[in-house]
Structure formats: C-alpha cells, structure tokens
Design an enzyme around this catalytic site. Structure first.
Site, PDB file in Angstrom:
ATOM      1  N   ASP A 113      40.283  41.999  53.161  1.00 44.68           N
ATOM      2  CA  ASP A 113      40.556  42.203  51.744  1.00 44.68           C
ATOM      3  C   ASP A 113      39.343  42.879  51.105  1.00 44.68           C
ATOM      4  OD1 ASP A 113      38.622  40.273  51.502  1.00 44.68           O
ATOM      5  OD2 ASP A 113      39.871  38.847  50.404  1.00 44.68           O
ATOM      6  N   LYS A 127      46.848  42.616  56.322  1.00 42.55           N
ATOM      7  CA  LYS A 127      46.016  41.562  55.724  1.00 42.55           C
ATOM      8  C   LYS A 127      46.821  40.286  55.531  1.00 42.55           C
ATOM      9  CE  LYS A 127      45.442  40.871  51.400  1.00 42.55           C
ATOM     10  NZ  LYS A 127      45.170  40.971  49.948  1.00 42.55           N
TER      11      LYS A 127
END
Length: 212
Positions: A140, A121
């Site tokens: 996320d 991420k």
C-alpha cells in the site's frame, strides 16, 4: 551492509517494536476482511471500522449483500469515499463468489483478483491474514514509501516493489512485513516530516537525497 542483510535487520528491529502485528481493520472472517480492505482504499482504517458494523448489520453475509440494492449499500459506505464504485464492486464480488466459488471467499491469488475491486494488495491482505496463505506482500502507500526510503527497492510501481521485497524475506514473514511497514509509516515515517531523530531504523536508512 547489502540490501538483504539490511532488510533482515529492519525486520528484526520492527519485530521487537511490534511483537504481535495484526490488521488495523476490524474483521471476523475472510469476507469481512475483504470488504473492509476494499472500503479502506483512499480512506482511513478508523473510518472503515465505523462503517463496517453498520454495513454488516444490514447485510451480514455474502448472500445478503449479493441481493442488496446497490444504492442502499452506497449510502451506507458513503463516508469512505468513492462510495458508488465501492458499493458496485462489493455487490458484484458477492455475486461472483456465490456463482463461481460456491459462496466461499476463494483462497488463491488467481481467483481473488477476478473479484471486482480486488487487486493484489487486497488479495494479499485477505490471503495472509484470513487464511495464512502467503503468495506475496501487500504493497500500500506506506509500504511503497518505506520500501523506497529504506533502499529496499528502486521502483515506484507496487507490483515491481512487491517482486523486489519478496526475495528479501522468508515467505512466512510476508504478512508481518506489510503490518510492520504500515505501522511504522504511520507512527514514525509519514510522507511529510518523518521523525528521523527518533527512528530506530535511522542508521539503516540511505535517506540522504532520497525522497519517496
């Protein structure tokens, strides 16, 4: 409407809503964005944006943070939560960048994820926003929730969600998709009490019986 067509329509509508998407985190270079993204784990962007000016005033670059006392760094980032681990990872990342990458934040996924505290991420956010490199889609909590609610994935694992999303969108839009879903997740489709009555994606959402 099949999943790919629905995905493209979702993109088109969110592009109209957010014509100029950008990270909510404040940053001026790849290192600052990496640090801010690491600090944002389990913390709000607003809180991080209050902490990073203080952090960078003390240690303005990679070299200075590599030499910092980790306890002092931890004290500065305390309010972001998990502060001891974040401080340790930031110092270790700074040292690795200097020792292995010549003091420059690396520009590939394979290299970025070797940095302590940096997973896909964070790497995707740095690559797409700081370098214009698209190796994946940052997933996320908001992206995870909305991708599931909107029927773009049946998975709950972020890596598998990323793999499901990537074929649905042109590579050059992968950074925007993250921004769109994060913004929309905060403003319209939060985890609790989504505002379906005012949602411009309501007709595209297979929400009946679906919970993220």
């Amino acid at each position: 409407m099949n999943t790919k067509h629905r995905a493209r329509e979702i993109y088109a509508r969110l592009k109209r809503r957010y014509p100029a998407p950008a990270p909510a985190l404040d940053w001026s270079d790849a290192w600052e964005l990496l640090v801010a993204t690491v600090l944002a784990a389990q913390c709000t962007d607003e809180r991080v944006n209050k902490v990073t000016p203080v952090l960078f005033a003390h240690w303005p670059d990679i070299a200075s943070l590599a030499e910092a006392d980790v306890a002092e760094v931890a004290d500065v980032v305390r309010s972001t939560g998990f502060f001891r681990n974040k401080a340790k990872n930031l110092k270790a990342s700074a040292n690795r960048i200097i020792e292995v990458y010549g003091g420059e934040v690396p520009r590939t996924m394979a290299d970025l994820i070797t940095l302590p505290g940096v997973a896909r991420k964070t790497a995707n956010i740095v690559l797409s926003n700081a370098f214009g490199v698209f190796e994946g889609i940052a997933v996320d909590t908001h992206v995870k929730r909305l991708a599931f609610r909107l029927g773009l994935t049946k998975n709950i694992d972020p890596v598998r969600i990323e793999k499901d999303l990537m074929p649905l969108y042109p590579r050059e839009t992968w950074g925007e998709i993250n921004h769109f879903l994060v913004y929309f997740g905060r403003e319209v489709c939060p985890a609790r009490s989504p505002r379906c009555g005012s949602c411009e994606l309501d007709d595209l959402c297979p929400k009946h019986g679906v919970k993220a």
